[in-house]
Write a protein that holds these residues in place. Structure first.
Motif, short mmCIF file in Angstrom:
data_model
loop_
_atom_site.label_atom_id
_atom_site.label_comp_id
_atom_site.label_asym_id
_atom_site.label_seq_id
_atom_site.Cartn_x
_atom_site.Cartn_y
_atom_site.Cartn_z
N GLY A 19 0.86 -1.06 -0.07
CA GLY A 19 -0.03 -0.01 -0.02
C GLY A 19 0.77 1.16 0.04
O GLY A 19 0.29 2.28 0.36
N CYS A 20 2.14 1.14 -0.55
CA CYS A 20 2.99 2.32 -0.49
C CYS A 20 3.52 2.74 -1.85
O CYS A 20 4.33 3.38 -1.88
CB CYS A 20 4.21 1.99 0.42
SG CYS A 20 3.68 2.11 2.19
N GLY A 21 2.76 2.35 -2.84
CA GLY A 21 2.95 3.14 -4.12
C GLY A 21 3.85 1.97 -5.19
O GLY A 21 4.24 2.58 -6.26
N LYS A 22 3.93 0.77 -4.71
CA LYS A 22 4.97 -0.08 -5.51
C LYS A 22 4.29 -0.34 -6.78
O LYS A 22 4.77 -0.28 -7.94
CB LYS A 22 5.13 -1.28 -4.77
CG LYS A 22 6.56 -1.49 -4.14
CD LYS A 22 6.61 -2.80 -3.39
CE LYS A 22 5.20 -3.06 -2.49
NZ LYS A 22 5.24 -4.33 -1.70
N SER A 23 3.07 -0.67 -6.76
CA SER A 23 2.28 -0.91 -8.06
C SER A 23 2.37 0.49 -9.11
O SER A 23 2.64 0.20 -10.32
CB SER A 23 0.77 -1.33 -7.86
OG SER A 23 0.56 -2.05 -6.76
N THR A 24 2.06 1.52 -8.39
CA THR A 24 2.04 2.73 -9.19
C THR A 24 3.58 3.10 -9.78
O THR A 24 3.61 3.08 -11.04
CB THR A 24 1.82 3.85 -8.21
OG1 THR A 24 0.65 3.77 -7.80
CG2 THR A 24 1.78 5.26 -9.05
N ASN A 47 -5.62 0.31 -8.85
CA ASN A 47 -4.91 0.42 -7.67
C ASN A 47 -4.97 -0.73 -6.48
O ASN A 47 -4.29 -0.65 -5.44
CB ASN A 47 -5.39 1.49 -7.00
CG ASN A 47 -4.89 2.77 -7.79
OD1 ASN A 47 -3.66 2.72 -8.51
ND2 ASN A 47 -5.61 4.00 -7.90
N TRP A 164 -3.03 7.50 3.55
CA TRP A 164 -3.17 6.61 2.01
C TRP A 164 -4.08 5.46 2.55
O TRP A 164 -4.83 4.84 1.70
CB TRP A 164 -2.05 6.13 1.63
CG TRP A 164 -1.22 7.22 1.11
CD1 TRP A 164 -1.49 8.73 0.69
CD2 TRP A 164 0.19 7.26 0.20
NE1 TRP A 164 -0.55 9.30 0.16
CE2 TRP A 164 0.31 8.42 -0.41
CE3 TRP A 164 0.97 6.15 0.01
CZ2 TRP A 164 1.70 8.62 -0.85
CZ3 TRP A 164 2.03 6.37 -1.00
CH2 TRP A 164 2.31 7.73 -1.10
N PRO A 320 -1.83 7.72 -9.07
CA PRO A 320 -1.54 8.38 -8.00
C PRO A 320 -0.19 9.12 -7.94
O PRO A 320 0.77 8.55 -8.34
CB PRO A 320 -1.58 7.48 -6.85
CG PRO A 320 -2.26 6.35 -7.26
CD PRO A 320 -2.07 6.32 -8.84
N GLY A 321 -0.19 10.44 -7.46
CA GLY A 321 0.80 11.20 -7.19
C GLY A 321 1.26 11.90 -8.46
O GLY A 321 2.44 12.51 -8.49
N THR A 326 5.66 12.75 -5.61
CA THR A 326 5.95 11.44 -5.63
C THR A 326 5.87 10.95 -7.16
O THR A 326 6.90 10.12 -7.54
CB THR A 326 4.67 10.65 -4.96
OG1 THR A 326 3.44 11.07 -5.53
CG2 THR A 326 4.82 10.80 -3.52
P1 ADP Z 1 1.26 -1.21 -3.41
O1 ADP Z 1 1.46 -1.77 -4.73
O2 ADP Z 1 2.58 -1.04 -2.71
O3 ADP Z 1 0.07 -1.90 -2.44
P2 ADP Z 1 -0.23 0.87 -4.83
O4 ADP Z 1 0.67 1.83 -5.85
O5 ADP Z 1 -1.05 0.11 -5.33
O6 ADP Z 1 0.67 0.54 -3.72
O7 ADP Z 1 -0.82 2.23 -4.01
C1 ADP Z 1 -1.70 1.96 -3.03
C2 ADP Z 1 -2.76 3.03 -2.73
O8 ADP Z 1 -2.03 4.10 -1.87
C3 ADP Z 1 -3.23 3.63 -3.93
O9 ADP Z 1 -4.57 3.13 -4.32
C4 ADP Z 1 -3.51 5.22 -3.20
O10 ADP Z 1 -4.44 5.31 -2.39
C5 ADP Z 1 -2.37 5.28 -2.30
N1 ADP Z 1 -1.13 5.93 -3.28
C6 ADP Z 1 -0.09 5.37 -3.68
N2 ADP Z 1 0.80 6.11 -4.24
C7 ADP Z 1 0.30 7.27 -3.91
C8 ADP Z 1 0.46 8.52 -4.31
N3 ADP Z 1 1.76 8.96 -4.83
N4 ADP Z 1 -0.19 9.91 -3.80
C9 ADP Z 1 -1.13 9.37 -3.02
N5 ADP Z 1 -1.87 8.49 -2.95
C10 ADP Z 1 -0.98 7.30 -3.12
#
Ligand code: ADP
Length: 355
Positions: A19-24, A47, A164, A320-321, A326
């Motif tokens: 939940g820290c933006g790895k997928s993004t 997401n 988040w 996101p971001g 970010t």
């Molecule tokens: P992971 O793959 O680490 O679980 P995601 O990329 O799916 O993380 O992001 C999980 C959630 O965290 C997103 O749905 C969003 O709500 C939040 N998030 C991630 N990156 C950002 C960002 N840069 N700015 C705001 N929210 C973010």
């Protein structure tokens, strides 16, 4: 894309809590490598989860290290340990398999099923030129760490992580605030003991903190891209003048920002005892196209032409971001990885010709 004769994959480690933006980040990275983000398993991006265990572009394969959990969710109920605990992860197998991939060999990788928390039948992974290992512990085990050509840590501060999680789990999935707080608290001791210390080994850390522009503001982000010096095939990006200390407020007429404004900074510092260069953005911008103004002042962006950074941000405007540091720092990291790959691939090709 299959490996060419004599070619060995480069291996990139990406560490972060869930939940820290790895997928993004993965989405930004594969977009730069020309991937659409849809693997052969038919998975797409949303997401809710990155489609791991699959070939994601011609060049890249992403392995989720959760697949090396020793026990399934029920097993962990018996051991009373969290998945963050190294004892719940099979580092011997992780090392053996990543070493094999790096050596150009296929592996039979276990699969950890997130939906029901069980271990599925292993799958065959054929190495591609770039192998990304992402998860909680890519830099924890010394043997695995030594296999990495580049390592990245997504460091989301507790306050931002909570925001988040509230946004995703409370607003979108209907969980209660108490349950979110309890789950963060339950993970924290192991997170601090086993995950956070990996920052020491990261070549690049993206630190996400609350803004310093307005104390009351809980949404705006201050993002620092901490780039280690002396990493092979990696030249840190800088603002204006390498080695100087810079505080910059871009002209609002050229980079519009609603909210508490926008500032940039750059400087050198010691990060875990090693020299690093840090580019920082605090604030939110309104229009991605205007980012080209910031891009014009950045050097060593690893891009191939002026405007490519802004173009990459525009391509994923919905991620996101994309309106703050970010997205910018993740995109810079993605270009650095592309350049690193291209340099290593060119050197390997030269070595084959010379042999
Ligand atoms: P992971 O793959 O680490 O679980 P995601 O990329 O799916 O993380 O992001 C999980 C959630 O965290 C997103 O749905 C969003 O709500 C939040 N998030 C991630 N990156 C950002 C960002 N840069 N700015 C705001 N929210 C973010």
């Amino acid at each position: 894309m299959a490996l060419k004769e004599g070619e060995k994959p480069i291996v990139i480690g990406v560490a972060a809590d869930s939940g820290c933006g790895k997928s993004t980040f993965m989405r930004r990275l594969t977009s730069i490598f020309g991937g659409e983000g849809v693997g052969p398993l038919g998975g797409g991006f949303d997401n809710g989860g990155w489609e791991t265990n699959s070939l994601v572009s011609d060049l890249t394969t992403v392995l989720c290290l959760d697949d090396y959990h020793l026990n399934d969710r029920n097993g962990r109920k018996v051991t009373q340990r969290t998945a963050l605990d190294p004892l719940e992860n099979n580092f011997d197998l992780m090392y053996e398999q990543i070493a094999a991939l790096k050596n150009g060999e296929s592996i039979e990788k276990p699969i950890y099923n997130h939906v029901n928390g069980t271990l599925d039948t292993p799958e065959t992974i054929v190495p591609t030129p770039i192998v990304i290992i992402e998860g909680l512990h890519p830099m924890y085990d010394e043997r695995v760490r030594d296999l990495l050509d580049f390592s990245l840590y997504l460091d989301i501060s507790d306050e931002v992580k909570l925001n988040w999680k509230i946004q995703r789990d409370m607003e979108e999935r209907g969980h209660s605030l108490e349950s979110i707080l309890a789950s963060i608290e339950a993970r924290k001791p192991d997170f601090d003991a086993y995950i956070a210390p990996q920052k020491e080994f990261a070549d690049l850390t993206i630190e996400v903190l609350p803004t310093q522009l307005d104390e009351e503001d809980k949404k705006t982000l201050r993002v620092r891209c901490i780039q280690k010096e002396g990493v092979s095939d990696f030249s840190p990006c800088y603002l204006f003048d390498e080695g100087s200390t810079i505080a910059w407020t871009p002209a609002p007429s050229k980079l519009s920002s609603s909210g508490p404004g926008l500032t940039m900074a750059y400087g050198t510092e010691d990060y875990y005892g090693k020299p690093a260069q840090v580019v920082e953005m605090d604030g939110t911008f309104d229009n991605i196209q205007e980012l080209v103004y910031v891009e014009s002042q950045l050097s060593n962006t690893s891009t191939k032409f002026y405007g490519e950074l802004t173009q990459a941000m525009l391509k994923l405007a919905d991620a996101p971001g994309s309106n703050n540091g970010t997205g910018l720092m993740q995109t810079l990291a993605a270009f650095a990885i592309r350049e690193l790959y291209e340099k290593k691939a060119a050197a390997a090709k030269l070595a084959v010709i010379e042999a």
